[in-house]
Design a protein around this motif. Structure first.
Motif, PDB file in Angstrom:
ATOM      1  N   ILE A 218       5.932  -7.267  -0.666  1.00  0.00           N
ATOM      2  CA  ILE A 218       5.421  -6.147  -1.445  1.00  0.00           C
ATOM      3  C   ILE A 218       4.444  -5.383  -0.565  1.00  0.00           C
ATOM      4  CG2 ILE A 218       4.130  -5.452  -3.498  1.00  0.00           C
ATOM      5  CD1 ILE A 218       4.994  -8.174  -4.725  1.00  0.00           C
ATOM      6  N   ALA A 219       4.792  -4.149  -0.227  1.00  0.00           N
ATOM      7  CA  ALA A 219       3.880  -3.292   0.535  1.00  0.00           C
ATOM      8  C   ALA A 219       3.072  -2.486  -0.477  1.00  0.00           C
ATOM      9  CB  ALA A 219       4.648  -2.383   1.473  1.00  0.00           C
ATOM     10  N   ALA A 220       1.811  -2.866  -0.658  1.00  0.00           N
ATOM     11  CA  ALA A 220       0.944  -2.240  -1.665  1.00  0.00           C
ATOM     12  C   ALA A 220       0.014  -1.234  -0.999  1.00  0.00           C
ATOM     13  CB  ALA A 220       0.139  -3.301  -2.398  1.00  0.00           C
ATOM     14  N   SER A 221      -0.075  -0.042  -1.590  1.00  0.00           N
ATOM     15  CA  SER A 221      -1.021   0.991  -1.149  1.00  0.00           C
ATOM     16  C   SER A 221      -1.846   1.423  -2.355  1.00  0.00           C
ATOM     17  CB  SER A 221      -0.286   2.196  -0.561  1.00  0.00           C
ATOM     18  OG  SER A 221       0.455   1.838   0.590  1.00  0.00           O
ATOM     19  N   VAL A 222      -3.155   1.292  -2.255  1.00  0.00           N
ATOM     20  CA  VAL A 222      -4.056   1.649  -3.354  1.00  0.00           C
ATOM     21  C   VAL A 222      -5.057   2.672  -2.831  1.00  0.00           C
ATOM     22  CG1 VAL A 222      -5.679   0.810  -5.080  1.00  0.00           C
ATOM     23  CG2 VAL A 222      -3.796  -0.672  -4.319  1.00  0.00           C
ATOM     24  N   LEU A 223      -5.041   3.844  -3.430  1.00  0.00           N
ATOM     25  CA  LEU A 223      -6.016   4.885  -3.112  1.00  0.00           C
ATOM     26  C   LEU A 223      -7.127   4.797  -4.152  1.00  0.00           C
ATOM     27  CD1 LEU A 223      -6.654   7.423  -1.344  1.00  0.00           C
ATOM     28  CD2 LEU A 223      -5.516   8.765  -3.131  1.00  0.00           C
ATOM     29  N   LEU A 231     -13.037   8.929  -0.627  1.00  0.00           N
ATOM     30  CA  LEU A 231     -11.752   8.273  -0.873  1.00  0.00           C
ATOM     31  C   LEU A 231     -11.463   7.260   0.225  1.00  0.00           C
ATOM     32  CD1 LEU A 231      -9.415  11.191  -2.057  1.00  0.00           C
ATOM     33  CD2 LEU A 231     -10.545   9.451  -3.444  1.00  0.00           C
ATOM     34  N   ALA A 232     -10.855   6.151  -0.167  1.00  0.00           N
ATOM     35  CA  ALA A 232     -10.460   5.109   0.784  1.00  0.00           C
ATOM     36  C   ALA A 232      -9.064   4.613   0.412  1.00  0.00           C
ATOM     37  CB  ALA A 232     -11.469   3.960   0.770  1.00  0.00           C
ATOM     38  N   LEU A 233      -8.381   4.064   1.392  1.00  0.00           N
ATOM     39  CA  LEU A 233      -7.006   3.585   1.193  1.00  0.00           C
ATOM     40  C   LEU A 233      -6.915   2.117   1.561  1.00  0.00           C
ATOM     41  CD1 LEU A 233      -4.083   4.494   0.461  1.00  0.00           C
ATOM     42  CD2 LEU A 233      -3.715   4.847   2.911  1.00  0.00           C
ATOM     43  N   LEU A 234      -6.423   1.316   0.627  1.00  0.00           N
ATOM     44  CA  LEU A 234      -6.193  -0.112   0.871  1.00  0.00           C
ATOM     45  C   LEU A 234      -4.696  -0.332   0.992  1.00  0.00           C
ATOM     46  CD1 LEU A 234      -7.062  -3.124   0.935  1.00  0.00           C
ATOM     47  CD2 LEU A 234      -6.862  -3.102  -1.560  1.00  0.00           C
ATOM     48  N   GLN A 235      -4.257  -0.897   2.108  1.00  0.00           N
ATOM     49  CA  GLN A 235      -2.837  -1.167   2.340  1.00  0.00           C
ATOM     50  C   GLN A 235      -2.674  -2.608   2.778  1.00  0.00           C
ATOM     51  OE1 GLN A 235      -2.024   2.154   5.150  1.00  0.00           O
ATOM     52  NE2 GLN A 235      -0.589   2.893   3.609  1.00  0.00           N
ATOM     53  N   GLN A 236      -1.793  -3.333   2.082  1.00  0.00           N
ATOM     54  CA  GLN A 236      -1.534  -4.725   2.426  1.00  0.00           C
ATOM     55  C   GLN A 236      -0.066  -5.042   2.194  1.00  0.00           C
ATOM     56  OE1 GLN A 236      -3.943  -7.895   0.938  1.00  0.00           O
ATOM     57  NE2 GLN A 236      -5.877  -6.861   1.309  1.00  0.00           N
ATOM     58  N   GLU A 237       0.458  -5.950   3.022  1.00  0.00           N
ATOM     59  CA  GLU A 237       1.800  -6.486   2.822  1.00  0.00           C
ATOM     60  C   GLU A 237       1.664  -7.898   2.269  1.00  0.00           C
ATOM     61  OE1 GLU A 237       4.305  -6.181   6.248  1.00  0.00           O
ATOM     62  OE2 GLU A 237       4.799  -4.088   5.776  1.00  0.00           O
ATOM     63  N   LEU A 238       2.288  -8.116   1.111  1.00  0.00           N
ATOM     64  CA  LEU A 238       2.111  -9.366   0.381  1.00  0.00           C
ATOM     65  C   LEU A 238       3.454 -10.094   0.289  1.00  0.00           C
ATOM     66  CD1 LEU A 238       0.075  -7.729  -2.518  1.00  0.00           C
ATOM     67  CD2 LEU A 238      -0.870  -8.862  -0.494  1.00  0.00           C
TER      68      LEU A 238
END
Length: 510
Positions: A218-223, A231-238
């Motif tokens: 799951i490639a998650a991107s949270v703005l 503004l900040a961007l959190l991106q993680q591969e789960l």
């Protein structure tokens, strides 16, 4: 007299693909009392949750679900951008083009566009344009004549064997995925989640004993907005894994798994407390759909005759998908998004892919894409630019094959600031399902007839050449002898390499 033939049964599923259908849905939404009035809408993003799929009694497809919409806006008063979240439900129908049966129906929902306009500072009108791709399979049961029954003498058979890749089974499972996403300790905590984006893809699918083990990412991107308004961007591969029921399946069979997002929630806080601004909790409801493939060997009688009497044959047509295989290819794309204003910083980027289509007379693959970029200008004002475009790639397939191509953008999107806009560079992964449709004549019945009284006698020995386009079988059938007899008297070792430059002895069958 009827010819007695043995038959072999084949029971499997063959894939079906249908023409996609579109759906447009809209909704008015009011800004909650706890949120500030809207001064300017920056951008609108969304995710598709397709929860309902069925084939109606009148032969149509029905797809239902919701579009999860996030509207990023600048408030009339406040320290930074805000977000408005709501869902737009939909239910739409597509035609099945006369197909009466479709088992294991699946529909992929694709968001072509979503936008919102301000009706007043407290109300917006959002519109979403969807494209729905139905697919499934159809059960095929057939019996094919393979040989004669015992007691049938003097019958010569031309047997052929073909291989086709077929669907052996489909397994589905819904499951919930929950994960805490820690924020960087060096940054401020989250004050508001602006938007979320999820890309779910499979990485492995394997049969082990009576279980089907699937894995994915799951490639998650949270703005989100930090305290202070930035503004900040959190991106993680789960990574994740699941076990599906695999009883009745064989380990040697291949499998592939696709995933559908049924719902998604990202909230601030974690297990330790909802007030923890440095943790977010992601909750997804997913459906895993595993397709299991096997190779079906189909042997059939292509032709027959009798050396003792005339035979009339009833024939049918056998339609197969031969040389079926799955190929993967990676291409690099590049596109310029013109902004019209000078860009100071890029906040977020997104590339969405649609299904690839054959173009250029079948020589190229045309991949529709949509790109978006959220950026800040030199005055620190927030803007968004988007663009629909097409990337082409050579099909690289011989004539006569069928291609079904899926495209996805997995990996980092590189954004470069240029004087006239933002250039996006991105990888596109192509998955091609290739097969060669073929049709074969097969014998499905026969009748032995009496020899006519005035039929000419067959000579005991004939001298002739094998002509162009003839085979040893066709010559043997013409003279009601056998290929073995012709090869024996002419000292031939391979019936596929019959000389055409010399006379052959054609003996009468004994």
């Amino acid at each position: 007299m009827e010819l007695k033939l043995k038959k072999a049964g084949h029971d499997y599923y063959e894939p079906l693909a249908f023409t996609p259908f579109s759906c447009e849905t809209m909704r008015e939404s009011i800004v909650p009392d706890s949120c500030a009035d809207i001064a300017r809408i920056v951008e609108t993003t969304g995710m598709v949750y397709l929860t309902g799929r069925e084939m109606t009694g009148d032969g149509r497809f029905c797809a239902s679900g919701a579009v999860d919409v996030s509207v990023l806006y600048i408030p009339e008063k406040g320290d930074g951008p805000c977000a408005l979240h709501f869902q737009i439900p939909f239910q739409c129908y597509g035609e099945s083009q006369g197909e009466e049966t479709c088992e294991f129906l699946d529909i992929r929902g694709e968001l072509r566009s979503v936008d919102a306009r301000m009706l007043n500072p407290r109300k917006v009108l959002a519109r979403a344009d969807l494209l729905l791709w139905p697919m499934g399979c159809r059960r095929r049961e057939m019996s094919v004549c393979t040989q004669t029954e015992e007691g049938e003498s003097g019958i010569e058979l031309l047997r052929e064997q073909k291989e086709t890749r077929v669907i052996a089974a489909i397994r589905e499972k819904e499951f919930t995925y929950v994960e805490e996403l820690p924020l960087s300790p060096g940054r401020g905590g989250a004050e508001e989640i602006i938007s979320t984006r999820m890309d779910v893809r499979g990485t492995d699918s394997k049969l082990i004993g009576s279980k089907l083990v699937v894995k994915g990412i799951i490639a998650a991107s949270v703005l989100y907005r930090e305290s202070g308004g930035r503004l900040a961007l959190l991106q993680q591969e789960l990574p994740f894994s699941q076990i599906l029921e695999g009883s009745g399946l064989e380990e040697s069979w291949e499998s592939e798994t696709a995933y559908r997002l049924l719902s998604a929630e990202c909230r601030m806080g974690g297990e330790a407390g909802d007030d923890d601004a440095h943790v977010m909790t992601l909750t997804l409801l997913l459906r895993a759909r595993a397709t299991v493939w096997r190779t079906e060997k189909i042997e059939f009688i292509a032709d027959l005759y009798s050396t003792a009497a005339p035979v009339s044959c009833q024939t049918g047509e056998l339609a197969l998908r031969e040389d079926s295989q799955r190929q993967s290819r990676r291409i690099n794309g590049r596109e310029l998004l013109e902004t019209g204003t000078a860009v100071k910083a890029v906040v977020d980027t997104e590339i969405r892919c649609s299904w690839a289509q054959l173009g250029g007379g079948g020589e190229t693959l045309e991949i529709p894409l949509w790109g978006r970029c959220l950026y800040m200008d030199e005055n620190d004002a927030l803007h968004s630019v988007s663009k629909a475009f097409t990337v082409t790639a050579p099909a690289e397939q011989p004539a006569g094959v069928q291609i079904a191509a899926q495209a996805a953008c997995h990996g980092d999107v590189i954004a470069s600031i240029l004087p006239d806009g933002i250039e996006l560079r991105f990888p596109v992964e192509l998955t091609l399902d290739v097969c060669r449709p073929s049709r074969h004549v097969c014998v499905c019945g026969g009748e032995i007839q009496e020899e006519p009284a005035d039929a000419p006698a067959i000579p005991s020995l004939t001298l002739r050449k094998v002509g162009a386009g003839e085979t040893l079988w066709s010559v043997a059938k013409q003279y009601r002898t056998t290929c073995r007899a012709i090869m024996a008297v002419n000292d031939l070792s391979d019936e596929r390499q019959v000389p055409t430059d010399r006379l052959l002895l054609i003996p009468k069958a004994r």
